[in-house]
Design an enzyme around this catalytic site. Structure first.
Site, short mmCIF file in Angstrom:
data_model
loop_
_atom_site.label_atom_id
_atom_site.label_comp_id
_atom_site.label_asym_id
_atom_site.label_seq_id
_atom_site.Cartn_x
_atom_site.Cartn_y
_atom_site.Cartn_z
N ASP A 162 -1.01 6.78 -5.09
CA ASP A 162 -1.33 7.82 -4.36
C ASP A 162 -0.75 7.47 -3.02
O ASP A 162 -1.43 6.32 -2.55
CB ASP A 162 -2.72 8.33 -4.33
N GLU A 205 0.86 14.20 -3.84
CA GLU A 205 1.44 12.83 -3.36
C GLU A 205 0.70 11.85 -4.25
O GLU A 205 0.47 10.62 -3.97
CB GLU A 205 1.19 12.49 -2.08
#
Ligand code: GTP
Length: 296
Positions: A162, A205
Protein backbone atom coordinates in the site's frame (compact mmCIF):
# COMPACT_ATOMS: atom_id res chain seq x y z
CA UNK A 1 -2.82 -17.45 -17.20
CA UNK A 2 -0.87 -14.18 -17.36
CA UNK A 3 -1.39 -11.33 -19.81
CA UNK A 4 1.21 -12.72 -22.26
CA UNK A 5 -0.55 -16.06 -22.29
CA UNK A 6 -3.84 -14.33 -22.95
CA UNK A 7 -2.25 -12.64 -25.95
CA UNK A 8 -1.10 -15.98 -27.30
CA UNK A 9 -4.44 -17.63 -26.73
CA UNK A 10 -5.53 -17.41 -30.38
CA UNK A 11 -2.66 -19.68 -31.45
CA UNK A 12 -4.40 -22.74 -30.00
CA UNK A 13 -7.83 -24.21 -30.24
CA UNK A 14 -9.78 -23.38 -27.13
CA UNK A 15 -12.91 -24.11 -25.17
CA UNK A 16 -15.18 -21.23 -24.30
CA UNK A 17 -17.13 -21.83 -21.12
CA UNK A 18 -20.65 -20.83 -22.11
CA UNK A 19 -22.28 -21.99 -18.89
CA UNK A 20 -21.46 -23.85 -15.70
CA UNK A 21 -19.46 -24.20 -12.53
CA UNK A 22 -16.12 -23.35 -14.13
CA UNK A 23 -17.48 -20.26 -15.88
CA UNK A 24 -16.27 -17.90 -13.22
CA UNK A 25 -12.83 -19.41 -13.15
CA UNK A 26 -11.63 -19.40 -16.72
CA UNK A 27 -13.85 -18.29 -19.53
CA UNK A 28 -11.37 -19.30 -22.22
CA UNK A 29 -9.45 -22.54 -21.79
CA UNK A 30 -6.52 -22.93 -24.16
CA UNK A 31 -6.06 -26.45 -25.49
CA UNK A 32 -2.28 -26.39 -25.60
CA UNK A 33 -1.45 -29.91 -24.43
CA UNK A 34 -1.63 -33.40 -25.86
CA UNK A 35 -3.98 -34.78 -23.22
CA UNK A 36 -6.42 -32.74 -21.16
CA UNK A 37 -8.56 -34.47 -18.56
CA UNK A 38 -12.00 -33.23 -17.55
CA UNK A 39 -13.86 -34.28 -14.42
CA UNK A 40 -14.76 -33.70 -10.79
CA UNK A 41 -11.54 -35.26 -9.43
CA UNK A 42 -8.89 -33.05 -7.81
CA UNK A 43 -6.21 -34.01 -10.33
CA UNK A 44 -8.23 -33.13 -13.44
CA UNK A 45 -6.85 -30.46 -15.81
CA UNK A 46 -10.32 -28.98 -16.18
CA UNK A 47 -11.87 -29.55 -12.80
CA UNK A 48 -15.65 -29.22 -12.57
CA UNK A 49 -16.82 -29.27 -8.95
CA UNK A 50 -20.26 -30.64 -9.66
CA UNK A 51 -21.92 -33.87 -8.56
CA UNK A 52 -23.42 -34.57 -12.04
CA UNK A 53 -19.87 -34.78 -13.39
CA UNK A 54 -17.88 -38.00 -12.89
CA UNK A 55 -14.52 -37.83 -11.16
CA UNK A 56 -12.87 -38.84 -14.40
CA UNK A 57 -15.42 -37.78 -16.99
CA UNK A 58 -13.77 -37.15 -20.34
CA UNK A 59 -10.48 -36.64 -22.10
CA UNK A 60 -9.35 -34.36 -24.89
CA UNK A 61 -6.63 -35.88 -27.03
CA UNK A 62 -4.67 -33.74 -29.49
CA UNK A 63 -4.17 -35.30 -32.90
CA UNK A 64 -2.40 -32.29 -34.43
CA UNK A 65 -2.18 -28.54 -33.81
CA UNK A 66 -5.83 -27.98 -34.59
CA UNK A 67 -7.61 -31.30 -34.08
CA UNK A 68 -8.83 -32.81 -30.85
CA UNK A 69 -10.63 -36.04 -30.08
CA UNK A 70 -13.16 -35.86 -27.27
CA UNK A 71 -13.39 -39.18 -25.43
CA UNK A 72 -16.00 -39.93 -22.77
CA UNK A 73 -14.18 -42.01 -20.14
CA UNK A 74 -17.20 -44.08 -19.05
CA UNK A 75 -18.83 -41.20 -17.22
CA UNK A 76 -22.07 -41.87 -15.32
CA UNK A 77 -24.11 -39.14 -17.00
CA UNK A 78 -22.45 -39.09 -20.39
CA UNK A 79 -21.00 -36.41 -22.64
CA UNK A 80 -23.00 -34.67 -25.36
CA UNK A 81 -21.74 -32.90 -28.46
CA UNK A 82 -24.33 -30.74 -30.23
CA UNK A 83 -26.99 -32.46 -28.09
CA UNK A 84 -25.99 -36.01 -29.11
CA UNK A 85 -24.38 -38.48 -26.69
CA UNK A 86 -20.82 -39.38 -27.74
CA UNK A 87 -18.15 -41.86 -26.74
CA UNK A 88 -15.35 -40.68 -29.04
CA UNK A 89 -15.69 -37.82 -31.49
CA UNK A 90 -13.42 -35.61 -33.56
CA UNK A 91 -14.33 -32.07 -32.53
CA UNK A 92 -15.24 -29.57 -35.21
CA UNK A 93 -15.08 -25.81 -34.98
CA UNK A 94 -18.10 -24.42 -33.04
CA UNK A 95 -19.11 -27.80 -31.57
CA UNK A 96 -20.95 -27.39 -28.26
CA UNK A 97 -20.00 -29.91 -25.57
CA UNK A 98 -22.29 -30.61 -22.60
CA UNK A 99 -20.82 -32.17 -19.45
CA UNK A 100 -23.16 -32.14 -16.45
CA UNK A 101 -24.61 -28.62 -16.29
CA UNK A 102 -21.65 -27.16 -18.16
CA UNK A 103 -21.56 -26.05 -21.78
CA UNK A 104 -18.31 -25.53 -23.66
CA UNK A 105 -17.86 -24.30 -27.20
CA UNK A 106 -14.87 -25.67 -29.11
CA UNK A 107 -13.19 -23.00 -31.23
CA UNK A 108 -10.52 -23.99 -33.74
CA UNK A 109 -7.13 -22.33 -33.85
CA UNK A 110 -7.93 -19.45 -36.18
CA UNK A 111 -11.56 -18.87 -35.44
CA UNK A 112 -11.96 -15.07 -35.19
CA UNK A 113 -14.41 -15.53 -32.30
CA UNK A 114 -11.37 -16.29 -30.11
CA UNK A 115 -10.28 -12.64 -30.33
CA UNK A 116 -13.75 -11.53 -29.26
CA UNK A 117 -13.73 -13.76 -26.17
CA UNK A 118 -10.16 -12.78 -25.43
CA UNK A 119 -11.11 -9.10 -25.40
CA UNK A 120 -14.04 -9.85 -23.09
CA UNK A 121 -11.79 -11.80 -20.79
CA UNK A 122 -9.25 -9.00 -20.61
CA UNK A 123 -12.01 -6.55 -19.76
CA UNK A 124 -13.22 -8.83 -16.99
CA UNK A 125 -9.79 -9.33 -15.47
CA UNK A 126 -7.96 -6.05 -15.90
CA UNK A 127 -7.89 -2.81 -14.00
CA UNK A 128 -8.15 -0.41 -16.92
CA UNK A 129 -6.39 2.56 -15.38
CA UNK A 130 -3.24 0.64 -14.41
CA UNK A 131 -3.36 -2.30 -16.82
CA UNK A 132 -2.78 -4.94 -14.18
CA UNK A 133 -5.20 -7.56 -12.89
CA UNK A 134 -8.18 -6.54 -10.80
CA UNK A 135 -9.38 -7.80 -7.43
CA UNK A 136 -11.90 -10.24 -8.89
CA UNK A 137 -9.18 -12.00 -10.88
CA UNK A 138 -6.81 -11.91 -7.91
CA UNK A 139 -9.31 -13.76 -5.72
CA UNK A 140 -10.03 -16.34 -8.41
CA UNK A 141 -6.34 -16.96 -9.12
CA UNK A 142 -5.36 -17.11 -5.46
CA UNK A 143 -7.86 -19.94 -4.96
CA UNK A 144 -6.43 -21.72 -7.99
CA UNK A 145 -2.80 -21.25 -6.90
CA UNK A 146 -3.56 -22.52 -3.39
CA UNK A 147 -5.04 -25.71 -4.89
CA UNK A 148 -1.94 -26.12 -7.11
CA UNK A 149 0.49 -25.46 -4.27
CA UNK A 150 -1.25 -28.08 -2.14
CA UNK A 151 -1.53 -30.64 -4.90
CA UNK A 152 2.12 -30.44 -5.95
CA UNK A 153 3.53 -29.41 -2.58
CA UNK A 154 4.90 -26.12 -3.90
CA UNK A 155 5.67 -22.89 -2.11
CA UNK A 156 3.23 -20.04 -2.54
CA UNK A 157 3.82 -16.51 -1.28
CA UNK A 158 1.54 -13.51 -1.13
CA UNK A 159 2.47 -9.83 -0.88
CA UNK A 160 0.08 -7.00 -0.08
CA UNK A 161 1.37 -3.47 -0.31
CA UNK A 162 0.00 0.00 0.00
CA UNK A 163 1.31 3.49 -0.84
CA UNK A 164 2.16 5.44 2.30
CA UNK A 165 0.34 8.66 3.19
CA UNK A 166 -1.31 8.66 -0.18
CA UNK A 167 -4.14 10.90 0.93
CA UNK A 168 -1.57 13.55 1.85
CA UNK A 169 0.18 13.09 -1.51
CA UNK A 170 -3.13 13.62 -3.35
CA UNK A 171 -3.89 16.65 -1.19
CA UNK A 172 -0.47 18.18 -1.82
CA UNK A 173 -0.04 17.48 -5.52
CA UNK A 174 -3.52 16.71 -6.83
CA UNK A 175 -5.22 13.50 -7.96
CA UNK A 176 -3.61 13.46 -11.41
CA UNK A 177 -0.19 13.50 -9.76
CA UNK A 178 -1.43 10.71 -7.49
CA UNK A 179 -2.45 8.70 -10.55
CA UNK A 180 0.99 9.21 -12.10
CA UNK A 181 2.60 8.01 -8.87
CA UNK A 182 0.46 4.86 -8.92
CA UNK A 183 1.51 4.20 -12.51
CA UNK A 184 5.16 4.66 -11.54
CA UNK A 185 4.76 2.14 -8.72
CA UNK A 186 3.15 -0.33 -11.13
CA UNK A 187 5.93 0.07 -13.73
CA UNK A 188 8.61 -0.38 -11.08
CA UNK A 189 7.00 -3.53 -9.72
CA UNK A 190 6.41 -5.05 -13.17
CA UNK A 191 10.14 -4.85 -13.93
CA UNK A 192 11.06 -6.72 -10.77
CA UNK A 193 8.66 -9.65 -10.68
CA UNK A 194 8.57 -12.93 -12.61
CA UNK A 195 6.24 -13.55 -15.52
CA UNK A 196 4.59 -16.24 -13.43
CA UNK A 197 3.85 -13.82 -10.58
CA UNK A 198 0.41 -12.27 -10.64
CA UNK A 199 0.29 -8.55 -9.94
CA UNK A 200 -3.11 -7.09 -9.08
CA UNK A 201 -4.76 -3.92 -7.91
CA UNK A 202 -6.61 -4.87 -4.75
CA UNK A 203 -8.31 -1.49 -4.49
CA UNK A 204 -7.38 2.23 -4.53
CA UNK A 205 -3.67 2.42 -3.71
CA UNK A 206 -3.43 -1.15 -2.46
CA UNK A 207 -1.84 -3.95 -4.49
CA UNK A 208 -1.20 -7.68 -4.25
CA UNK A 209 1.33 -10.03 -5.82
CA UNK A 210 0.77 -13.79 -5.88
CA UNK A 211 4.12 -15.57 -6.15
CA UNK A 212 3.85 -19.26 -7.03
CA UNK A 213 6.90 -21.48 -6.28
CA UNK A 214 8.25 -18.82 -3.93
CA UNK A 215 9.05 -19.20 -0.24
CA UNK A 216 8.36 -16.39 2.20
CA UNK A 217 12.09 -15.68 2.48
CA UNK A 218 12.40 -15.34 -1.30
CA UNK A 219 9.27 -13.19 -1.40
CA UNK A 220 10.70 -11.02 1.36
CA UNK A 221 13.84 -10.36 -0.72
CA UNK A 222 11.75 -9.34 -3.76
CA UNK A 223 9.53 -7.16 -1.57
CA UNK A 224 12.55 -5.44 -0.07
CA UNK A 225 13.98 -4.75 -3.55
CA UNK A 226 10.68 -3.23 -4.70
CA UNK A 227 10.31 -1.15 -1.54
CA UNK A 228 13.81 0.24 -1.83
CA UNK A 229 13.53 1.00 -5.59
CA UNK A 230 10.33 2.96 -5.04
CA UNK A 231 11.74 4.85 -2.08
CA UNK A 232 14.91 5.77 -4.03
CA UNK A 233 13.23 6.86 -7.26
CA UNK A 234 10.94 9.87 -6.99
CA UNK A 235 8.36 10.32 -9.72
CA UNK A 236 8.78 13.15 -12.18
CA UNK A 237 5.45 14.87 -12.70
CA UNK A 238 5.05 18.26 -14.40
CA UNK A 239 8.59 19.34 -13.54
CA UNK A 240 8.29 18.29 -9.92
CA UNK A 241 9.89 15.33 -8.21
CA UNK A 242 7.40 13.52 -6.00
CA UNK A 243 8.71 11.02 -3.47
CA UNK A 244 6.62 8.08 -2.43
CA UNK A 245 7.16 5.02 -0.26
CA UNK A 246 5.26 1.79 0.17
CA UNK A 247 4.67 -0.62 3.05
CA UNK A 248 4.55 -4.33 2.33
CA UNK A 249 3.14 -7.36 4.17
CA UNK A 250 4.49 -10.78 3.17
CA UNK A 251 3.13 -14.21 3.95
CA UNK A 252 3.24 -17.73 2.52
CA UNK A 253 1.07 -20.81 2.46
CA UNK A 254 1.64 -23.10 5.40
CA UNK A 255 1.09 -26.63 4.10
CA UNK A 256 0.24 -27.86 7.61
CA UNK A 257 -2.86 -25.68 7.81
CA UNK A 258 -6.16 -27.40 7.08
CA UNK A 259 -8.33 -24.30 7.30
CA UNK A 260 -11.46 -24.26 5.16
CA UNK A 261 -10.81 -20.92 3.66
CA UNK A 262 -7.09 -20.70 3.09
CA UNK A 263 -7.53 -17.83 0.68
CA UNK A 264 -9.05 -15.55 3.30
CA UNK A 265 -6.50 -16.75 5.84
CA UNK A 266 -3.57 -15.85 3.55
CA UNK A 267 -5.04 -12.44 2.76
CA UNK A 268 -5.65 -11.65 6.41
CA UNK A 269 -2.08 -12.74 7.30
CA UNK A 270 -0.56 -10.50 4.63
CA UNK A 271 -2.89 -7.71 5.77
CA UNK A 272 -1.77 -8.11 9.40
CA UNK A 273 1.85 -7.86 8.32
CA UNK A 274 1.05 -4.75 6.24
CA UNK A 275 -0.70 -3.23 9.23
CA UNK A 276 2.39 -3.88 11.33
CA UNK A 277 4.56 -2.23 8.68
CA UNK A 278 2.35 0.85 8.81
CA UNK A 279 2.41 0.86 12.62
CA UNK A 280 6.18 0.53 12.65
CA UNK A 281 6.60 3.75 10.67
CA UNK A 282 5.88 2.75 7.02
CA UNK A 283 8.40 2.30 4.16
CA UNK A 284 9.16 -1.22 5.30
CA UNK A 285 8.53 -4.88 4.65
CA UNK A 286 7.15 -7.11 7.39
CA UNK A 287 6.84 -10.87 7.19
CA UNK A 288 3.77 -12.34 8.83
CA UNK A 289 4.45 -14.27 12.03
CA UNK A 290 1.63 -16.09 13.84
CA UNK A 291 2.27 -14.09 17.01
CA UNK A 292 1.36 -10.89 15.13
CA UNK A 293 -2.26 -12.02 15.21
CA UNK A 294 -2.47 -11.85 18.96
CA UNK A 295 -1.04 -8.33 18.98
CA UNK A 296 -3.83 -6.99 16.79
N1 GTP B 1 -4.86 9.74 -7.18
C1 GTP B 1 -5.47 8.63 -6.78
N2 GTP B 1 -5.75 8.47 -5.48
C2 GTP B 1 -6.35 7.34 -5.09
C3 GTP B 1 -6.69 6.33 -6.00
N3 GTP B 1 -7.25 5.31 -5.32
C4 GTP B 1 -7.31 5.69 -4.00
N4 GTP B 1 -6.75 6.92 -3.87
C5 GTP B 1 -6.61 7.71 -2.64
O1 GTP B 1 -5.69 7.13 -1.76
C6 GTP B 1 -5.95 7.63 -0.45
C7 GTP B 1 -5.75 6.55 0.55
O2 GTP B 1 -5.85 7.12 1.81
P1 GTP B 1 -5.81 6.32 3.17
O3 GTP B 1 -6.51 4.98 2.98
O4 GTP B 1 -6.29 7.22 4.23
O5 GTP B 1 -4.31 5.94 3.37
P2 GTP B 1 -2.96 6.77 3.29
O6 GTP B 1 -3.21 8.26 3.27
O7 GTP B 1 -2.16 6.22 2.14
O8 GTP B 1 -2.28 6.43 4.66
P3 GTP B 1 -1.52 5.08 5.05
O9 GTP B 1 -2.03 3.99 4.14
O10 GTP B 1 -1.86 4.85 6.46
O11 GTP B 1 -0.08 5.34 4.85
C8 GTP B 1 -7.36 8.19 -0.46
O12 GTP B 1 -7.29 9.58 -0.36
C9 GTP B 1 -7.89 7.79 -1.83
O13 GTP B 1 -8.76 8.76 -2.37
C10 GTP B 1 -6.37 6.53 -7.39
O14 GTP B 1 -6.62 5.71 -8.26
N5 GTP B 1 -5.77 7.70 -7.73
Amino acid sequence: MNIDELENATQHPCLIVLKGSVADLRTLIRLDRNLISIGRGDAMDIQIPEIAVSRNHALLQRLNANQFLLIDTNSSNGTLVNNKPVTTVLLEDQDVIAIGNNLFKFLAQNNPEQAHYQALLEKMHLDHALQIYNKHYFLTKLDEEIVNAYRYNHFLALLIFDADHFKRLNDNYGHLAGDAVLMHIVETVKKRIRKTDLFCRYGGEEFTIIMPHTSEQQAFVVAETIRSLIAKNPVEYENQLISVTISIGVTALNHHYQANNLRDLLISQADSALYQAKQAGRNQVIMFEPKLETQL
